[in-house]
Design a protein around this motif. Structure first.
Motif, PDB file in Angstrom:
ATOM      1  N   ALA A  43       0.875  -8.302  -1.272  1.00 50.22           N
ATOM      2  CA  ALA A  43       0.093  -9.478  -0.862  1.00 50.22           C
ATOM      3  C   ALA A  43       0.078  -9.692   0.655  1.00 50.22           C
ATOM      4  N   GLY A  44       1.219  -9.594   1.294  1.00 51.59           N
ATOM      5  CA  GLY A  44       1.267  -9.821   2.739  1.00 51.59           C
ATOM      6  C   GLY A  44       0.432  -8.822   3.510  1.00 51.59           C
ATOM      7  N   VAL A  45       0.460  -7.576   3.096  1.00 52.86           N
ATOM      8  CA  VAL A  45      -0.337  -6.532   3.748  1.00 52.86           C
ATOM      9  C   VAL A  45      -1.819  -6.791   3.512  1.00 52.86           C
ATOM     10  N   ALA A  82       1.426  -1.986  13.432  1.00 56.14           N
ATOM     11  CA  ALA A  82       2.703  -1.267  13.373  1.00 56.14           C
ATOM     12  C   ALA A  82       3.793  -2.129  12.751  1.00 56.14           C
ATOM     13  N   VAL A  83       3.848  -3.402  13.114  1.00 52.53           N
ATOM     14  CA  VAL A  83       4.853  -4.315  12.549  1.00 52.53           C
ATOM     15  C   VAL A  83       4.650  -4.475  11.046  1.00 52.53           C
ATOM     16  N   ARG A 101      -2.594   4.651  -1.508  1.00 53.48           N
ATOM     17  CA  ARG A 101      -3.781   4.450  -0.659  1.00 53.48           C
ATOM     18  C   ARG A 101      -3.545   3.357   0.380  1.00 53.48           C
ATOM     19  N   THR A 102      -2.608   2.424   0.109  1.00 60.59           N
ATOM     20  CA  THR A 102      -2.266   1.405   1.099  1.00 60.59           C
ATOM     21  C   THR A 102      -1.584   2.062   2.298  1.00 60.59           C
ATOM     22  N   VAL A 103      -0.694   2.986   2.022  1.00 62.77           N
ATOM     23  CA  VAL A 103      -0.021   3.715   3.106  1.00 62.77           C
ATOM     24  C   VAL A 103      -1.054   4.521   3.894  1.00 62.77           C
ATOM     25  N   ALA A 104      -1.965   5.170   3.202  1.00 65.41           N
ATOM     26  CA  ALA A 104      -3.013   5.945   3.872  1.00 65.41           C
ATOM     27  C   ALA A 104      -3.906   5.042   4.724  1.00 65.41           C
ATOM     28  N   ALA A 105      -4.270   3.886   4.179  1.00 67.45           N
ATOM     29  CA  ALA A 105      -5.132   2.956   4.917  1.00 67.45           C
ATOM     30  C   ALA A 105      -4.427   2.410   6.155  1.00 67.45           C
ATOM     31  N   MET A 106      -3.144   2.098   6.022  1.00 65.88           N
ATOM     32  CA  MET A 106      -2.395   1.592   7.186  1.00 65.88           C
ATOM     33  C   MET A 106      -2.257   2.678   8.252  1.00 65.88           C
ATOM     34  N   THR A 107      -2.085   3.917   7.820  1.00 66.62           N
ATOM     35  CA  THR A 107      -2.023   5.038   8.763  1.00 66.62           C
ATOM     36  C   THR A 107      -3.340   5.167   9.518  1.00 66.62           C
ATOM     37  N   ARG A 109      -5.610   2.772   9.990  1.00 62.75           N
ATOM     38  CA  ARG A 109      -5.781   1.604  10.859  1.00 62.75           C
ATOM     39  C   ARG A 109      -4.962   1.756  12.147  1.00 62.75           C
ATOM     40  N   LEU A 110      -3.702   2.137  11.986  1.00 65.26           N
ATOM     41  CA  LEU A 110      -2.838   2.282  13.157  1.00 65.26           C
ATOM     42  C   LEU A 110      -3.354   3.379  14.076  1.00 65.26           C
ATOM     43  N   GLY A 111      -3.730   4.513  13.518  1.00 67.81           N
ATOM     44  CA  GLY A 111      -4.265   5.605  14.334  1.00 67.81           C
ATOM     45  C   GLY A 111      -5.534   5.218  15.063  1.00 67.81           C
ATOM     46  N   PHE A 112      -6.418   4.505  14.378  1.00 63.35           N
ATOM     47  CA  PHE A 112      -7.683   4.072  14.970  1.00 63.35           C
ATOM     48  C   PHE A 112      -7.448   3.186  16.185  1.00 63.35           C
ATOM     49  N   TRP A 113      -6.605   2.154  16.021  1.00 62.67           N
ATOM     50  CA  TRP A 113      -6.403   1.214  17.125  1.00 62.67           C
ATOM     51  C   TRP A 113      -5.520   1.789  18.224  1.00 62.67           C
ATOM     52  N   LEU A 114      -4.591   2.671  17.882  1.00 63.29           N
ATOM     53  CA  LEU A 114      -3.823   3.361  18.925  1.00 63.29           C
ATOM     54  C   LEU A 114      -4.739   4.254  19.752  1.00 63.29           C
ATOM     55  N   ALA A 115      -5.636   4.968  19.079  1.00 63.79           N
ATOM     56  CA  ALA A 115      -6.568   5.848  19.794  1.00 63.79           C
ATOM     57  C   ALA A 115      -7.456   5.044  20.736  1.00 63.79           C
TER      58      ALA A 115
END
Length: 132
Positions: A43-45, A82-83, A101-107, A109-115
């Motif tokens: 839920a929090g994610v 990241a947090v 798929r949540t782990v994949a989606a977070m990966t 998202r993080l990669g997109f905004w880091l890039a």
């Protein structure tokens, strides 16, 4: 060329944000059928991702318009994602239910905004060095 790349990234961020808001809020408020399709939702994610989609849109518009605030938003989004990703990892390590798929989606998202943050940092650093 840089302007075209930046505008393309801005449009991608806006599109990503709109899709994030739609998918997140459809799971949150779409009823039992939609929730069952989503599987083991953390839920929090889910709430974080749904709400952060609005910031993706704002950051994308800033990026498209070459607004310096885009860099601040990209850094902030990457840090916040990241947090939340660490919190998701903690949830998983504690034996909590989740979807791969949540782990994949977070990966993603993080990669997109880091890039984007790295791109804007390099652009800013190059412009600062080139200034007389």
């Amino acid at each position: 060329m840089t302007r075209i790349v930046q505008r393309g990234l801005g449009l991608a961020a806006v599109g990503f944000g709109v899709l994030t808001v739609i998918s997140g809020f459809s799971v949150l408020f779409g009823g039992a059928d939609v929730a069952s399709l989503a599987g083991n939702v953390v839920a929090g994610v889910l709430w974080f991702n749904a709400l952060s989609g609005f910031l993706y849109v704002i950051a994308g518009v800033c990026l498209y318009r070459n607004n310096p605030f885009a860099f601040t938003l990209a850094k902030g989004l990457a840090a916040a994602i990241a947090v939340v990703f660490v919190a998701l990892g903690w949830h998983i390590l504690e034996g909590g239910a989740y979807e791969a798929r949540t782990v994949a989606a977070m990966t993603l998202r993080l990669g997109f905004w880091l890039a984007i943050a790295v791109y804007l940092f390099r652009k800013r650093h190059t412009a600062t060095r080139a200034a007389p």
